[in-house]
Design a protein around this motif. Structure first.
Motif, PDB file in Angstrom:
ATOM      1  N   ILE A 147       0.869  -1.190  -0.197  1.00 33.90           N
ATOM      2  CA  ILE A 147       0.133   0.071  -0.057  1.00 33.90           C
ATOM      3  C   ILE A 147       1.012   1.258   0.068  1.00 33.90           C
ATOM      4  CG2 ILE A 147      -1.638   1.294   1.243  1.00 33.90           C
ATOM      5  CD1 ILE A 147      -2.835  -1.067  -0.119  1.00 33.90           C
ATOM      6  N   ALA A 148       1.942   1.300   0.765  1.00 39.91           N
ATOM      7  CA  ALA A 148       2.972   2.335   1.002  1.00 39.91           C
ATOM      8  C   ALA A 148       3.399   2.761  -0.296  1.00 39.91           C
ATOM      9  CB  ALA A 148       4.038   2.053   1.485  1.00 39.91           C
ATOM     10  N   ARG A 149       3.350   1.827  -1.495  1.00 42.13           N
ATOM     11  CA  ARG A 149       3.754   2.271  -2.766  1.00 42.13           C
ATOM     12  C   ARG A 149       2.875   3.178  -3.584  1.00 42.13           C
ATOM     13  NH1 ARG A 149       6.014  -2.588  -4.923  1.00 42.13           N
ATOM     14  NH2 ARG A 149       8.023  -1.830  -4.397  1.00 42.13           N
ATOM     15  N   VAL A 150       1.757   3.294  -3.163  1.00 39.19           N
ATOM     16  CA  VAL A 150       0.918   4.245  -3.723  1.00 39.19           C
ATOM     17  C   VAL A 150       1.157   5.448  -3.321  1.00 39.19           C
ATOM     18  CG1 VAL A 150      -1.592   4.979  -3.638  1.00 39.19           C
ATOM     19  CG2 VAL A 150      -1.208   2.735  -3.526  1.00 39.19           C
ATOM     20  N   ALA A 151       1.701   5.689  -2.284  1.00 35.53           N
ATOM     21  CA  ALA A 151       2.163   7.153  -1.901  1.00 35.53           C
ATOM     22  C   ALA A 151       3.550   7.486  -2.722  1.00 35.53           C
ATOM     23  CB  ALA A 151       2.424   7.287  -0.335  1.00 35.53           C
ATOM     24  N   ASP A 152       4.463   6.408  -2.962  1.00 34.93           N
ATOM     25  CA  ASP A 152       5.569   6.574  -3.541  1.00 34.93           C
ATOM     26  C   ASP A 152       5.257   6.925  -4.975  1.00 34.93           C
ATOM     27  OD1 ASP A 152       7.001   5.784  -1.428  1.00 34.93           O
ATOM     28  OD2 ASP A 152       7.115   3.566  -2.043  1.00 34.93           O
ATOM     29  N   TYR A 153       4.077   6.558  -5.580  1.00 37.53           N
ATOM     30  CA  TYR A 153       3.463   6.863  -6.956  1.00 37.53           C
ATOM     31  C   TYR A 153       3.141   8.265  -7.134  1.00 37.53           C
ATOM     32  CZ  TYR A 153       3.737   1.850  -8.552  1.00 37.53           C
ATOM     33  OH  TYR A 153       4.061   0.872  -8.636  1.00 37.53           O
ATOM     34  N   ALA A 154       2.948   8.927  -5.826  1.00 37.05           N
ATOM     35  CA  ALA A 154       2.680  10.585  -5.632  1.00 37.05           C
ATOM     36  C   ALA A 154       0.918  10.460  -5.905  1.00 37.05           C
ATOM     37  CB  ALA A 154       3.187  11.372  -6.635  1.00 37.05           C
ATOM     38  N   ALA A 155       0.190   9.155  -5.584  1.00 34.79           N
ATOM     39  CA  ALA A 155      -1.318   9.415  -5.678  1.00 34.79           C
ATOM     40  C   ALA A 155      -1.738   9.822  -4.493  1.00 34.79           C
ATOM     41  CB  ALA A 155      -1.831   7.948  -5.887  1.00 34.79           C
ATOM     42  N   ASP A 156      -3.070  10.498  -4.323  1.00 34.35           N
ATOM     43  CA  ASP A 156      -3.337  10.975  -3.169  1.00 34.35           C
ATOM     44  C   ASP A 156      -4.280  10.123  -2.350  1.00 34.35           C
ATOM     45  OD1 ASP A 156      -2.967  13.673  -4.061  1.00 34.35           O
ATOM     46  OD2 ASP A 156      -4.088  13.260  -5.564  1.00 34.35           O
ATOM     47  N   ARG A 157      -5.105   9.190  -2.828  1.00 34.28           N
ATOM     48  CA  ARG A 157      -5.931   8.338  -2.077  1.00 34.28           C
ATOM     49  C   ARG A 157      -5.766   6.791  -2.609  1.00 34.28           C
ATOM     50  NH1 ARG A 157     -11.595  11.342  -1.208  1.00 34.28           N
ATOM     51  NH2 ARG A 157     -10.687  13.439  -0.150  1.00 34.28           N
ATOM     52  N   GLU A 187      -3.002   1.482   7.257  1.00 34.16           N
ATOM     53  CA  GLU A 187      -1.751   1.769   6.523  1.00 34.16           C
ATOM     54  C   GLU A 187      -1.482   2.621   5.597  1.00 34.16           C
ATOM     55  OE1 GLU A 187       1.300  -1.391   4.054  1.00 34.16           O
ATOM     56  OE2 GLU A 187      -0.759  -1.983   4.551  1.00 34.16           O
ATOM     57  N   ALA A 188      -2.815   2.966   5.013  1.00 33.38           N
ATOM     58  CA  ALA A 188      -2.798   4.034   3.903  1.00 33.38           C
ATOM     59  C   ALA A 188      -2.731   5.355   4.605  1.00 33.38           C
ATOM     60  CB  ALA A 188      -4.160   3.922   3.244  1.00 33.38           C
ATOM     61  N   THR A 189      -3.415   5.453   5.658  1.00 39.25           N
ATOM     62  CA  THR A 189      -3.314   6.826   6.389  1.00 39.25           C
ATOM     63  C   THR A 189      -1.899   7.121   7.135  1.00 39.25           C
ATOM     64  OG1 THR A 189      -4.209   5.826   8.414  1.00 39.25           O
ATOM     65  CG2 THR A 189      -5.768   6.965   6.780  1.00 39.25           C
ATOM     66  N   SER A 190      -1.425   6.029   7.592  1.00 34.76           N
ATOM     67  CA  SER A 190       0.149   6.012   8.151  1.00 34.76           C
ATOM     68  C   SER A 190       0.927   6.694   7.296  1.00 34.76           C
ATOM     69  CB  SER A 190       0.432   4.548   8.735  1.00 34.76           C
ATOM     70  OG  SER A 190       0.841   3.773   7.770  1.00 34.76           O
ATOM     71  N   VAL A 191       0.910   6.425   5.658  1.00 30.77           N
ATOM     72  CA  VAL A 191       1.904   7.157   4.629  1.00 30.77           C
ATOM     73  C   VAL A 191       1.255   8.212   4.121  1.00 30.77           C
ATOM     74  CG1 VAL A 191       3.122   5.009   4.474  1.00 30.77           C
ATOM     75  CG2 VAL A 191       1.019   5.428   3.091  1.00 30.77           C
ATOM     76  N   GLY A 192       0.175   8.837   4.725  1.00 27.49           N
ATOM     77  CA  GLY A 192      -0.226  10.227   4.130  1.00 27.49           C
ATOM     78  C   GLY A 192      -1.284  10.104   3.139  1.00 27.49           C
ATOM     79  N   LEU A 193      -1.921   8.823   2.978  1.00 31.05           N
ATOM     80  CA  LEU A 193      -3.064   8.728   1.892  1.00 31.05           C
ATOM     81  C   LEU A 193      -4.258   8.685   2.520  1.00 31.05           C
ATOM     82  CD1 LEU A 193      -1.377   5.674   0.137  1.00 31.05           C
ATOM     83  CD2 LEU A 193      -1.603   7.815  -0.946  1.00 31.05           C
TER      84      LEU A 193
END
Length: 252
Positions: A147-157, A187-193
């Motif tokens: 899931i943290a990879r979504v944040a690495d991709y610079a997606a928002d949610r 997990e998503a909220t923990s990485v800012g998503l």
């Protein structure tokens, strides 16, 4: 507060089954917005078996301050009058685009992206959508690794695919699926998503989901909402038809 986005695809399915212009998904959107929903969702596909390109282009004129969310496969090629998801976004400037890895053979979206390994193509496409000024959400399975990879991709949610939870809820064996959704959201909220949720949510299973995951920013609901409306709104429609026929002249 969780926002409700109404997916009007099913109205287009009904229209297309008969041909012609009715029922019009734009009218359904107006009705849903008049009832107070927070946004409208559409999911155009290249085969245009329900929402069509010309439909998508008409929605911005009726939305007002409500959000427009376009779902779709960013990798799907142009076909006929379908110009591709990125071009539709460029022409309509939705508040949000939700990327979904569906194919023509799927009746409906039934799985999220494989996040187990880096996909530079997806990362580049997310950057392109962000350049158009819209929020980007990625459709993911509950308990999916990476899931943290979504944040690495610079997606928002992320949007959590809630189909398995809904199926388990129907048989009252949903605790594991609900826990998986909650863990994915955490997990998503923990990485800012931010966290959205959707698929097979209805009036029975939505409340427990939101109780367990109060951080859900938006739910997108279509199939169940319009299925329920067939019955919960049908009686009033019948009464209106009866009023018309009873006011008409009696046969001589």
């Amino acid at each position: 507060m969780t926002l409700l986005s109404v997916n009007v695809n099913k109205v287009a399915v009904l229209r297309n089954s008969r041909g012609g212009l009715l029922p019009d998904p734009i009218d359904a959107a107006r009705c849903a917005l008049g009832a107070g929903c927070d946004g409208i969702t559409v999911h155009p596909r290249p085969d245009q078996r329900h929402i069509r390109t010309e439909d998508v282009l008409r929605f911005p004129e009726v939305l007002g301050y409500a959000e427009f969310n376009i779902e779709g496969n960013p990798f799907a090629a142009c076909r006929g009058s379908y110009p591709g998801l990125l071009e539709l976004v460029r022409q309509t400037r939705p508040a949000q685009v939700t990327l979904v890895p569906d194919s023509d053979g799927q009746l409906t979206s039934d799985h999220g992206f494989d996040l187990s390994r880096h996909d530079p193509r997806l990362q580049a496409l997310i950057a392109s959508f962000k350049q158009e000024g819209c929020r980007v959400s990625l459709f993911v399975d509950a308990a999916a690794p990476g899931i943290a990879r979504v944040a690495d991709y610079a997606a928002d949610r992320i949007e959590i695919y809630t189909g398995p939870y809904a199926a388990a809820f129907a048989s009252n064996t949903f605790s594991r699926q609900l826990d998986e959704c909650a863990a994915t959201a955490a997990e998503a909220t923990s990485v800012g998503l931010g966290v959205n949720a959707g698929h097979d949510l209805d009036q029975q299973n939505l409340g427990p989901l939101l109780q367990a995951i109060p951080c859900i920013a938006e739910v997108s609901i279509g199939h169940a909402l319009f299925s329920e409306a067939l019955y919960q709104g049908l009686a009033d429609t019948v009464r209106r038809y009866l009023a018309i026929v009873r006011q008409s002249p009696s046969p001589s």
